[in-house]
Each structure stands twice: as C-alpha cells, then as structure tokens.
Write a protein that holds these residues in place. Structure first.
Motif, short mmCIF file in Angstrom:
data_model
loop_
_atom_site.label_atom_id
_atom_site.label_comp_id
_atom_site.label_asym_id
_atom_site.label_seq_id
_atom_site.Cartn_x
_atom_site.Cartn_y
_atom_site.Cartn_z
N THR A 65 0.86 -1.18 0.00
CA THR A 65 0.00 0.00 0.00
C THR A 65 0.90 1.23 0.00
O THR A 65 1.86 1.30 0.77
CB THR A 65 -0.89 0.00 1.26
N LYS A 106 -1.88 4.77 2.78
CA LYS A 106 -1.80 4.29 4.17
C LYS A 106 -2.06 5.44 5.14
O LYS A 106 -2.78 5.28 6.12
CB LYS A 106 -0.43 3.67 4.41
N ASP A 165 -4.33 -8.23 9.99
CA ASP A 165 -3.90 -7.86 8.65
C ASP A 165 -3.86 -9.12 7.79
O ASP A 165 -3.00 -9.99 8.00
CB ASP A 165 -2.53 -7.20 8.73
N PHE A 176 -8.17 -5.87 8.31
CA PHE A 176 -7.74 -5.25 7.06
C PHE A 176 -7.38 -6.35 6.08
O PHE A 176 -6.60 -7.25 6.42
CB PHE A 176 -6.53 -4.33 7.30
N ASP A 233 -6.01 -7.04 2.12
CA ASP A 233 -5.46 -6.51 0.88
C ASP A 233 -5.12 -7.68 -0.05
O ASP A 233 -3.95 -7.98 -0.30
CB ASP A 233 -4.21 -5.68 1.19
N TYR A 263 -5.29 -7.76 -6.28
CA TYR A 263 -6.34 -7.05 -7.00
C TYR A 263 -6.99 -7.98 -8.03
O TYR A 263 -6.32 -8.81 -8.64
CB TYR A 263 -5.79 -5.82 -7.70
N THR A 290 -12.14 -12.35 -3.27
CA THR A 290 -12.16 -11.22 -2.35
C THR A 290 -13.46 -11.13 -1.57
O THR A 290 -13.47 -10.90 -0.37
CB THR A 290 -11.89 -9.89 -3.09
N ILE A 335 -11.42 -3.49 3.10
CA ILE A 335 -10.88 -4.21 1.95
C ILE A 335 -10.21 -3.19 1.03
O ILE A 335 -10.84 -2.22 0.60
CB ILE A 335 -11.98 -4.99 1.19
N GLU A 336 -8.92 -3.42 0.76
CA GLU A 336 -8.21 -2.60 -0.21
C GLU A 336 -8.36 -3.25 -1.57
O GLU A 336 -8.23 -4.46 -1.70
CB GLU A 336 -6.72 -2.49 0.15
N HIS A 337 -8.64 -2.43 -2.58
CA HIS A 337 -8.86 -2.97 -3.92
C HIS A 337 -8.59 -1.92 -4.98
O HIS A 337 -8.43 -0.73 -4.68
CB HIS A 337 -10.30 -3.51 -4.05
N VAL A 397 -5.74 3.49 -5.35
CA VAL A 397 -6.03 2.62 -4.22
C VAL A 397 -7.41 2.96 -3.68
O VAL A 397 -7.75 4.13 -3.49
CB VAL A 397 -4.97 2.80 -3.10
N PHE A 403 -10.35 1.92 -0.63
CA PHE A 403 -10.66 1.25 0.62
C PHE A 403 -12.17 1.23 0.75
O PHE A 403 -12.82 2.28 0.68
CB PHE A 403 -10.07 1.98 1.82
#
Length: 177
Positions: A24, A29, A49, A116, A118, A121, A126, A147-149, A170, A172
């Motif tokens: 990230t 972040k 994480d 969290f 990640d 992608y 997911t 969820i980071e995507h 990025v 979230f």
C-alpha cells in the motif's frame, strides 16, 4: 515504504525485491490511518492484517500503539520478512501467521476491532473475506472490515457498507456490523 506515525515514525522499510507483493502506498496508508484514528484508540484495539505481504499496514498499527497485531500471509518469504522486521523494530504483541487466509478465517476463534484485507487485485475470492467475517461474527462491536482494492472492483452491493475512499489508484471499502 515508511512508517507514517507513532513510535517508529519515519523508519523506512525496504522489502526484498523477490517478494511478489504490491505494498500500500504511503499516501494511501496515511489517509486510511487518519480515518481509523477518528474511530479507534490504537493502544486499546486488536488488529488483523490479511494478505499481509510486507507487513506495511501491520507495522503502522503497531507503531501507533496497537499491541495486539496479527499478520497473516501464505507466502513464507513474506512471513519471514515480517518476523525479521518485527524483531528489528522490537514490536511487542505482534503475531505472524503463515497460512492461507481463507482457512485461517474459517478456523479463527476470536474477534478483532479492525480486520484489514489486501488480497491480490481482481481476485475472484475477495468477496469471500467479507462473507466469512460477517457469517462468523469475527468483528467486535463497532469494528471495521477494510478491503483494499483497485479501481475496477466494486463492493457497493455487499451488506454492512459504511464508507468508500479512493486515494489515487487505491480504494478502501469499509464495512461495519
């Protein structure tokens, strides 16, 4: 990568080039942790994480005072790097788990304040993280699943949606029970 705030503010983290991860960005972040700081007091929370990669997000939580951090990744090079960094930085209350994230969640016997995730992608699995977390009630009351995507992935149709943030490329998506 660098730690943005807290006890280890400004410390650089240089991951080995053989790690096949996408950390990230520092800007994303920083934005994420600014959001979290408005909802949580880090010394009092538990942080999970998933798909931890370099451990970048976990280090930030620990640096801000979180003493209950668990980083999970299935790649031994990633977990080895995280363990080494945690030892170098003398971070306490930090657990590193080398395991498939989905199996880990299915067998988890505790809850967290922040989870969290990640994943790679455009991973077809997911949405399973969301499903497992909410079916198994893995969040504490008031907790967040983040969820980071990438830009091409949308999670607007999933239940418990709280917020969405886009920082460059990025994204979230934040869920709350």
């Amino acid at each position: 990568m660098r730690i943005i705030s807290g006890y280890h503010k400004g410390r650089r983290i240089t991951a080995p080039s053989q790690l096949s991860v996408r950390p990230t960005t520092d800007a994303a972040k920083e934005s994420l942790f600014n959001i979290l700081a408005n909802h949580f007091y880090f010394p009092n929370i538990s942080f999970l994480d998933l798909f931890a990669g370099t451990g970048n997000i976990s280090y930030e939580a620990a640096s801000r005072g979180c003493t209950d951090v668990t980083a999970v990744d299935q790649e031994y090079k990633c977990t080895g790097f995280i363990k080494s960094t945690v030892s170098d930085f003398e971070m306490e209350g930090f657990q590193v788990v080398r395991r498939d994230v989905y199996r880990y969640l299915q067998n988890l016997n505790r809850t967290f304040d922040i989870i969290f995730a990640d994943p790679p992608y455009m991973s077809l699995d997911t949405v399973n993280v969301h499903q497992i977390v909410f079916e198994r009630n893995l969040l504490n009351k008031g907790g967040f699943l983040i969820i980071e995507h990438g830009n091409d992935e949308k999670f607007d149709n999933l239940p418990h949606l709280k917020d969405k943030r886009e920082i460059g490329n990025v994204n979230f998506t934040i869920f709350n029970p």
